[in-house]
Enzyme design. Structure first.
Site, PDB file in Angstrom:
ATOM      1  N   GLU A 116       0.819  -1.394   0.343  1.00  0.00           N
ATOM      2  CA  GLU A 116       0.381   0.003  -0.025  1.00  0.00           C
ATOM      3  C   GLU A 116       0.627   1.606  -0.049  1.00  0.00           C
ATOM      4  O   GLU A 116       0.789   2.727  -0.148  1.00  0.00           O
ATOM      5  CB  GLU A 116      -1.182   0.187   0.999  1.00  0.00           C
ATOM      6  N   HIS A 140      -3.210   2.384   8.363  1.00  0.00           N
ATOM      7  CA  HIS A 140      -3.965   1.227   7.323  1.00  0.00           C
ATOM      8  C   HIS A 140      -4.143   0.243   8.383  1.00  0.00           C
ATOM      9  O   HIS A 140      -3.383  -0.412   8.984  1.00  0.00           O
ATOM     10  CB  HIS A 140      -3.870   0.589   6.410  1.00  0.00           C
ATOM     11  N   HIS A 142      -6.719  -3.766   9.386  1.00  0.00           N
ATOM     12  CA  HIS A 142      -7.895  -3.934   9.780  1.00  0.00           C
ATOM     13  C   HIS A 142      -8.973  -4.398  10.629  1.00  0.00           C
ATOM     14  O   HIS A 142      -9.307  -5.360  11.099  1.00  0.00           O
ATOM     15  CB  HIS A 142      -7.709  -5.242   8.865  1.00  0.00           C
ATOM     16  N   GLU A 170     -18.287  11.783  22.738  1.00  0.00           N
ATOM     17  CA  GLU A 170     -16.759  12.634  21.973  1.00  0.00           C
ATOM     18  C   GLU A 170     -16.863  12.382  20.437  1.00  0.00           C
ATOM     19  O   GLU A 170     -15.891  12.795  20.303  1.00  0.00           O
ATOM     20  CB  GLU A 170     -15.973  11.626  23.042  1.00  0.00           C
ATOM     21  N   HIS A 211     -13.009  -3.929   3.681  1.00  0.00           N
ATOM     22  CA  HIS A 211     -11.391  -3.936   3.996  1.00  0.00           C
ATOM     23  C   HIS A 211     -10.354  -3.232   5.119  1.00  0.00           C
ATOM     24  O   HIS A 211     -10.168  -3.750   5.846  1.00  0.00           O
ATOM     25  CB  HIS A 211     -10.836  -3.569   2.690  1.00  0.00           C
TER      26      HIS A 211
HETATM   27  P1  13P Z   1       1.209  -5.570   2.736  1.00  0.00           P
HETATM   28  O1  13P Z   1       1.534  -7.173   3.999  1.00  0.00           O
HETATM   29  O2  13P Z   1       1.831  -5.675   1.437  1.00  0.00           O
HETATM   30  O3  13P Z   1       1.426  -4.349   3.946  1.00  0.00           O
HETATM   31  O4  13P Z   1      -0.195  -5.047   2.761  1.00  0.00           O
HETATM   32  C1  13P Z   1      -1.076  -5.578   3.721  1.00  0.00           C
HETATM   33  C2  13P Z   1      -2.923  -4.991   3.917  1.00  0.00           C
HETATM   34  O5  13P Z   1      -3.112  -4.462   4.947  1.00  0.00           O
HETATM   35  C3  13P Z   1      -2.897  -4.887   2.348  1.00  0.00           C
HETATM   36  O6  13P Z   1      -3.717  -3.577   2.504  1.00  0.00           O
HETATM   37 ZN    ZN Z   2      -5.229  -3.916   3.796  1.00  0.00          ZN
END
Ligand code: 13P
Ligand code: ZN
Length: 274
Positions: A116, A140, A142, A170, A211
């Site tokens: 990413e 980023h 998940h 809040e 995602h």
């Molecule tokens: P990477 O291991 O390449 O960082 O990818 C993980 C991910 O969350 C892709 O969206």
């Molecule tokens: Zn991801």
């Protein structure tokens, strides 16, 4: 100074561990980057390798020319960052065209920066310009409750913003600009990077449907805290929906009072009557 002794590297490692402990980084899920300050690079310069070769970023970030970043590696697990940071994270430099990068330290067992990287760098570029250089962290994760919500709520900025604001008092103070939503897209490339960074011009939080999330902030505490707040709001909303929905709530006028008291501007387009 040894790279691993510097404060920004230690802060980065601690945040990776904290994110892992939240359950947001199954396997190699998620990635993370920090735009390094000049004085921080100066302190460790003698331990960086400026002989490595350049690789294509896959997009163009001319406003990040000659900048340095600490990033997680592609396919690397957040749970291993604390154990062997030099094998799981890297310091990279962007060249003077903003088209290429090279690894100056880390990933010493091989590998490349996160897949990413285009999204991280395009978000950094937008945020550097929008905040006069104040924002330095792009994260980023998940986050499971937010991912769940993207299967149920309409994928619209206004719907997600209002629904999340209503979960905890809040919330509109912490993410007063609201949140952006990107429809499902193939991850890892330039297209999703363009869509995300466009929304980052307005918001510090961007949701990737089915995602996860991207957050931007000034430092590790603020960025982690933002991700934590938004994901907790999503968790509350999942519980409320699972219990059959709201029977009472925070009203548009309550939000207006809150905005006055906490000195934030809440866009009226999110305060529609339902
Ligand atoms: P990477 O291991 O390449 O960082 O990818 C993980 C991910 O969350 C892709 O969206
Ligand atoms: Zn991801």
């Amino acid at each position: 100074m040894n790279v691993l002794e510097s404060k920004f590297v230690q802060g980065f490692i601690r945040m990776a561990t904290d994110g892992n402990n939240m359950g947001w980084h199954e396997r190699n899920g998620g990635n993370f980057s920090y735009r390094i300050k000049d004085e921080e690079i100066e302190q460790i310069k003698s331990n960086l390798n400026f002989e490595s070769s350049w690789s294509k970023i896959g997009t163009s970030v001319p406003n990040l020319a000659k900048e340095y970043f600490l990033v997680t590696g592609s396919g690397k697990y957040f749970r291993n960052v604390e154990l062997t940071p030099e094998a799981n994270i890297a310091i990279i430099e962007v060249d003077e065209t903003g088209e290429n990068y090279r690894i100056l330290w880390g990933l010493n067992e091989g590998g490349r920066p996160t897949s990413e990287l285009p999204s991280h760098l395009m978000n950094h570029e937008v945020k550097k310009l929008a905040t006069n250089g104040a924002h330095r962290v792009i994260y980023h994760a998940h986050t499971p409750n937010m991912i769940a919500l993207t299967f149920v709520l309409p994928l619209e900025d206004a719907v997600f913003t209002r629904e999340l604001w209503e979960t905890m008092t809040e919330c509109p103070v912490v993410f007063f600009q609201g949140v952006g939503v990107v429809d499902w897209m193939v991850p890892g490339g330039r297209d999703i990077a363009v869509a995300t960074s466009e929304l980052m011009k307005k918001y510090d939080v961007v949701i990737w449907a089915h995602h996860g999330m991207f957050c931007s902030g000034e430092d590790f505490d603020l960025t982690f805290g933002l991700m934590h707040t938004v994901e907790k709001a999503a968790e509350v909303l999942v519980k409320v929906l699972a219990m059959g929905g709201r029977r009472q709530t925070i009203t548009p006028n309550d939000f207006r009072e809150l905005a006055d008291e906490f000195n934030v501007t809440l866009d009226e387009k999110f305060l529609f009557e339902e």
